[in-house]
Design an enzyme around this catalytic site. Structure first.
Site, PDB file in Angstrom:
ATOM      1  N   GLU A 285       1.061  -1.065  -0.039  1.00  0.00           N
ATOM      2  CA  GLU A 285       0.363  -0.440   0.072  1.00  0.00           C
ATOM      3  C   GLU A 285       0.469   1.100   0.275  1.00  0.00           C
ATOM      4  OE1 GLU A 285      -3.814   2.123  -0.436  1.00  0.00           O
ATOM      5  OE2 GLU A 285      -3.226   0.023  -0.391  1.00  0.00           O
ATOM      6  N   ASP A 286       0.778   2.489  -0.723  1.00  0.00           N
ATOM      7  CA  ASP A 286       1.136   4.053  -1.040  1.00  0.00           C
ATOM      8  C   ASP A 286       2.581   3.171  -0.969  1.00  0.00           C
ATOM      9  OD1 ASP A 286      -1.491   5.187  -1.046  1.00  0.00           O
ATOM     10  OD2 ASP A 286      -1.720   5.199   1.036  1.00  0.00           O
ATOM     11  N   ASP A 308      -2.266  -2.630  -3.870  1.00  0.00           N
ATOM     12  CA  ASP A 308      -4.034  -2.186  -3.923  1.00  0.00           C
ATOM     13  C   ASP A 308      -3.512  -0.788  -4.844  1.00  0.00           C
ATOM     14  OD1 ASP A 308      -6.716  -1.673  -3.524  1.00  0.00           O
ATOM     15  OD2 ASP A 308      -6.404  -0.145  -2.072  1.00  0.00           O
ATOM     16  N   ASN A 464      -7.218  10.542  -4.432  1.00  0.00           N
ATOM     17  CA  ASN A 464      -7.350  10.947  -2.623  1.00  0.00           C
ATOM     18  C   ASN A 464      -5.816  12.150  -2.402  1.00  0.00           C
ATOM     19  OD1 ASN A 464      -9.953   9.517  -2.577  1.00  0.00           O
ATOM     20  ND2 ASN A 464      -8.564   7.758  -2.777  1.00  0.00           N
TER      21      ASN A 464
END
Length: 623
Positions: A285-286, A308, A464
């Protein structure tokens, strides 16, 4: 999608997978297939139980349990059920929201996060019951957009550790460190290095907040047992100078490791967690773009893992794009005819491009010609403008989508053309934003979209958190009118037109997919997460909405249906794993039993293995 679409595994990958199969077949099967229906053995009593959020029930302990666990006299005498507890908590929450604010500059959402986090710290079961029962209200609190604020302020918000921290200083120690985690079984890990948190950049060790938030959704949406999840932060330093100079910063105050030094840390971490928990699923993630793709390719054929940002974002976007085709009254098979302008060429943007190209090519027959035809449907614009073959030092991941220079000249475009120029000339069906640049879809760009050749153009402002959205639904609908489709990554309110009509704001949130992908992989026992399994998840989401809903402009379901959506996606993932001969079984269900399940049986199998936040009966046993 079948066997032809399976990932090709190297001999070393097959060796590791066979090793894990041997481990699995020799493991003692000590769990029922239905979550939460047997008593829980605990090795503590009295205040130790009340201070353990995994087992604490507060005032819900029955008198029998109070006697058995030496709790009599440590709690008020009135025994309350969970519904009464939730009513008390929700009443206090509404009253305390304002009181918990740190002055007028503190957003109300952050105050809610603080209050929920305190509940999480003392009673996990009640926390997840509140979250599931109020998922539409609280998903934006525990996940995007509020989790961005949490990560930015994490050093000040930190009260008690949640998850594990592996750092560059721990090299050579990680194999022993994993045994410091108290859970004997871990099903799901979300790991980040904090290098690209949402659209907020390098937040270093503060990025642990995103891993915690994602796993909250795995529990709430997929029913992963909260005692078997693990958020992980890999701290290799930070290039954020402000953080490095902040005396309150909780991470390593050094620049990030690079090259082989960085890879060595991630390799050691992966080997350590898969040594202790051979069947765990790891979601990356990220991670910044330059590592996201490299690490995905490095591990995906060897471990049960996925990224993801690359694969989950892509799947949600594909589902939305297919929904946009349906909203025009056309069959999904018409997807390869859509012209798509993509703003953003980072890990998320390239991930969407690759997935969309594969989806189009599959619909066209999966031939080389089909891939070429699919590739010609995309125009990619990054910070330097339109990407063409004339660009110097082009990113290798973006190279396949670089437009031919002469072809662009015929369209009146050139290398580095601005977004508005590209939209004006291409007249796309879809304008897809994954740039993390708030307001990028300016009035001029949206005006240019009025020239779209589509009968119902679509705007996807997917970045986001909220402040990074390329535009708001109000911006888009005010210029393009009612007859358009709008989707965003963060939640926005629908737009009322004043004539009884509504402009629907569809939140294309990754939480629609990643819980189902994780749960389906877990329950199938598949040793890898294949492209076909990801495609099955995406197509299941795309088909979830009814024809009537889609024609109204609703292409994503409401968050309130997340448990049902996740159940269906998990079943679709298992079904695809069966078709690809990847199923290895889960607990007491061996591969042959799973392969015999029909669609109804698959749904029941998934539902029976989803944890629900109900207080278990606790039985004390002395060590």
């Amino acid at each position: 999608m079948g066997i032809a679409n399976k990932l090709r595994l190297s001999s070393s990958s097959l060796s590791r997978i066979l090793h894990r199969r041997i481990l699995y077949s020799s493991a003692v099967r000590s769990f029922t297939t239905s979550e939460g229906h047997r008593p829980t053995i605990v090795h503590k009593q009295g205040l130790d139980i009340l201070h353990d959020p995994w087992f604490n029930k507060g005032t819900a302990f029955t008198m029998t349990e109070r006697n058995r666990l030496d709790l009599r006299g440590l709690l008020p005498p009135n025994v309350m059920d969970s519904e009464q507890q939730i009513f008390r908590f929700m009443t206090d929450l509404k009253r305390l929201e304002e009181q918990a604010r740190d002055g007028p500059s503190d957003p109300n959402a952050l105050a809610k996060w603080r209050i929920l986090n305190r509940l999480h710290d003392r009673n996990e079961t009640m926390y997840y019951k509140v979250l599931i029962n109020n998922i539409e209200e609280y998903a934006p609190i525990v996940y995007t957009p509020t989790v961005g604020l949490v990560c930015q302020n994490y050093s000040g918000l930190f009260r008690r550790p949640r998850g594990m921290y592996f750092s560059a200083e721990d090299r050579g120690e990680m194999m022993s460190m994993v045994y410091n985690w108290p859970a004997e079984q871990v099903d799901m890990i979300v790991v980040t290095d904090g290098s690209r948190i949402l659209g907020l950049g390098d937040l270093g060790v503060h990025g642990i907040g995103i891993a915690v938030g994602k796993l909250d959704l795995y529990v709430a949406a997929a029913g992963i047992n909260p005692q078997r999840v693990l958020p992980v932060m890999i701290d290799v330093g930070t290039n954020n100078e402000k953080l490095r100079n902040d005396p309150m910063y909780l991470g390593l105050q050094q620049r990030r490791l690079e090259d082989d030094d960085y890879i060595d840390v991630i390799d050691e971490f992966m080997e350590a967690v898969y040594t202790r928990w051979p069947h765990v699923i790891v979601q990356f993630e990220d991670f910044q773009s330059k590592w996201a793709f490299k690490l995905l390719q490095r591990y995906r054929c060897t471990y049960r893992m996925f990224n993801d940002d690359v694969q989950g974002t892509a799947g949600v976007a594909i589902a939305g794009l297919l929904g946009a085709v349906r909203a025009q009254g056309r069959p999904m098979i018409d997807f390869p005819k859509m012209k798509i302008v993509v703003a953003g060429a980072g890990s998320a943007g390239i991930g969407v491009l690759n997935a969309a190209r594969k989806t189009m090519a599959r619909m066209l027959g999966n031939t080389e010609t089909a891939f070429d035809s699919a590739q010609s449907q995309f125009w990619v614009v990054d910070a330097q403008g339109l990407i063409t073959e004339g660009r110097e030092n082009i990113d290798p991941e973006a190279q396949p989508f670089a437009r031919k220079t002469k072809e662009m000249e015929r369209q009146g475009l050139k290398e580095g053309a601005t977004l508005v120029e590209v939209v004006r000339e291409v007249k796309p069906d879809v304008l897809l934003g994954l740039s993390a640049v708030g307001g990028l879809f300016s009035k001029e760009v949206l005006e240019a979209m009025k020239g779209s050749t589509s009968t119902r153009p679509a705007i996807f402002a997917m970045s986001n958190p909220t402040k990074n959205a390329e535009c708001t639904p109000q911006d888009a609908f005010s210029i393009l009118g009612e007859n358009m489709i709008f989707a965003s990554g963060s939640p926005f309110k629908n737009v009322e037109f004043g004539n009884g009509h509504v402009g629907h704001c569809n939140q294309g949130n990754n939480m629609y997919l990643f819980p189902g992908i994780g749960l389906g992989t877990l329950l199938s026992g598949a040793p890898i997460v294949s492209d076909g399994m990801l495609q099955a998840a995406s197509e299941c989401l795309a088909a979830y909405m009814s024809e009537e809903e889609v024609l109204e402009g609703i292409i994503y379901p409401p968050i309130s249906r997340i448990r049902d959506i996740t159940k269906r996606i998990a079943a679709a993932v298992i079904k695809e794993a069966i078709e690809e001969d990847l199923v290895e079984g889960y607990r007491e269900m061996d591969a042959r039993e799973i392969q015999k399940l029909n669609e109804e049986g698959l749904m029941e199998y998934v539902e029976n293995n989803m944890w629900n936040p109900e207080y278990p009966t606790l039985v004390y046993k002395d060590d």
